[in-house]
Design a protein around this motif. Structure first.
Motif, PDB file in Angstrom:
ATOM      1  N   TRP A  43       0.771  -1.140  -0.145  1.00  0.00           N
ATOM      2  CA  TRP A  43       0.229  -0.105   0.040  1.00  0.00           C
ATOM      3  C   TRP A  43       0.983   1.440  -0.207  1.00  0.00           C
ATOM      4  N   TYR A  44       1.740   1.281   0.963  1.00  0.00           N
ATOM      5  CA  TYR A  44       2.886   2.277   0.923  1.00  0.00           C
ATOM      6  C   TYR A  44       3.607   2.653  -0.191  1.00  0.00           C
ATOM      7  N   LEU A  45       3.910   1.436  -0.586  1.00  0.00           N
ATOM      8  CA  LEU A  45       4.926   1.596  -1.891  1.00  0.00           C
ATOM      9  C   LEU A  45       3.913   2.340  -3.009  1.00  0.00           C
ATOM     10  N   LEU A  46       2.859   1.893  -3.152  1.00  0.00           N
ATOM     11  CA  LEU A  46       2.173   2.483  -4.085  1.00  0.00           C
ATOM     12  C   LEU A  46       1.511   3.724  -3.961  1.00  0.00           C
ATOM     13  N   LYS A  47       1.091   4.073  -2.831  1.00  0.00           N
ATOM     14  CA  LYS A  47       0.541   5.243  -2.249  1.00  0.00           C
ATOM     15  C   LYS A  47       1.677   6.453  -2.489  1.00  0.00           C
ATOM     16  N   LEU A  48       2.859   5.982  -1.941  1.00  0.00           N
ATOM     17  CA  LEU A  48       3.720   7.225  -2.092  1.00  0.00           C
ATOM     18  C   LEU A  48       4.473   6.994  -3.465  1.00  0.00           C
ATOM     19  N   THR A  56      -7.146   4.828  -2.214  1.00  0.00           N
ATOM     20  CA  THR A  56      -8.063   3.778  -1.983  1.00  0.00           C
ATOM     21  C   THR A  56      -7.832   2.628  -2.940  1.00  0.00           C
ATOM     22  N   THR A  57      -7.617   2.922  -4.300  1.00  0.00           N
ATOM     23  CA  THR A  57      -6.975   1.990  -5.437  1.00  0.00           C
ATOM     24  C   THR A  57      -5.738   1.363  -4.979  1.00  0.00           C
ATOM     25  N   ALA A  58      -4.875   1.915  -4.177  1.00  0.00           N
ATOM     26  CA  ALA A  58      -3.537   1.502  -3.976  1.00  0.00           C
ATOM     27  C   ALA A  58      -4.023   0.608  -2.609  1.00  0.00           C
ATOM     28  N   LYS A  59      -4.637   0.878  -2.048  1.00  0.00           N
ATOM     29  CA  LYS A  59      -5.159  -0.082  -0.807  1.00  0.00           C
ATOM     30  C   LYS A  59      -5.768  -1.380  -1.293  1.00  0.00           C
ATOM     31  N   ALA A  60      -6.704  -1.224  -2.202  1.00  0.00           N
ATOM     32  CA  ALA A  60      -7.471  -2.453  -2.814  1.00  0.00           C
ATOM     33  C   ALA A  60      -6.355  -3.186  -3.547  1.00  0.00           C
ATOM     34  N   ILE A  61      -5.303  -2.627  -4.401  1.00  0.00           N
ATOM     35  CA  ILE A  61      -4.416  -3.379  -4.766  1.00  0.00           C
ATOM     36  C   ILE A  61      -3.499  -4.103  -3.998  1.00  0.00           C
ATOM     37  N   ALA A  62      -3.102  -3.489  -2.869  1.00  0.00           N
ATOM     38  CA  ALA A  62      -2.363  -4.011  -1.658  1.00  0.00           C
ATOM     39  C   ALA A  62      -3.108  -5.317  -0.960  1.00  0.00           C
ATOM     40  N   ILE A  63      -4.531  -5.044  -0.876  1.00  0.00           N
ATOM     41  CA  ILE A  63      -5.271  -6.197  -0.117  1.00  0.00           C
ATOM     42  C   ILE A  63      -5.355  -7.344  -1.105  1.00  0.00           C
TER      43      ILE A  63
END
Length: 175
Positions: A43-48, A56-63
């Motif tokens: 999540w943080y890799l994508l979000k940052l 929210t998209t980054a969190k969905a991919i991480a999940i």
């Protein structure tokens, strides 16, 4: 000797009995802790980086990534003595329950950002990131974890074999 048996052999007796009684929950929690690290790392890799404007998209991919890791670990370790379904049926049920859990997990983050507006420019970057972490990684994940443990035990990895063993044990002791 397995890792669990090794740890239990060094645990004081009153606590050992509780851990043995709830070993499935303990294993599930350890798998959850592992996938918590995977989830937040992705999540943080994508979000940052590439999804900075779409948390929210980054969190969905991480999940989704964490869910795949979660299936393998739960199937092969946490619930390895349960189930009995064909693997593809079990996997389908796992991913249906996990998909519903993704929605459960995302609701607090979505509410934090888009209902309570805990995002830039309404709040500072620190408040935004703290709110994201608390809502997405603490509240959302805890709600999803409770839902998944219940759903996995009930539908994905039912204790059909264990029930048959208990039933046969009861008839052996009453005969």
């Amino acid at each position: 000797m397995t890792v669990v048996e090794s740890v239990l052999s060094h645990t004081p007796e009153p606590l050992r009995a509780v851990l043995i009684k709830h070993r499935e929950l303990l294993k599930f929690a350890l798998v959850g802790g592992t996938t918590f690290v995977v989830d937040n790392g992705v999540w943080y890799l994508l979000k940052l980086s590439v999804l900075e404007d779409k948390p929210t998209t980054a969190k969905a991919i991480a999940i989704i990534v964490a869910t795949i890791v979660n299936y393998v670990l739960n199937r092969e370790w946490s619930f390895r003595t349960r189930g009995g379904r064909e693997r593809h049926h079990e996997a389908a049920l796992f991913f249906v329950i996990s998909g519903l859990a993704v929605a459960v997990n995302l609701v607090p983050l979505w509410a934090s950002r888009y209902v309570f507006h805990l995002e830039l420019p309404h709040v500072s970057r620190f408040v935004q990131e703290t709110a994201d972490f608390v809502s997405g990684s603490i509240i959302g994940m805890l709600l999803a974890m409770v839902f998944k443990f219940w759903g996995f035990k009930k539908w994905v990895f039912p204790d059909e074999l264990g029930q048959r063993r208990r039933d046969s044990h009861r008839t052996d002791t009453t005969a």
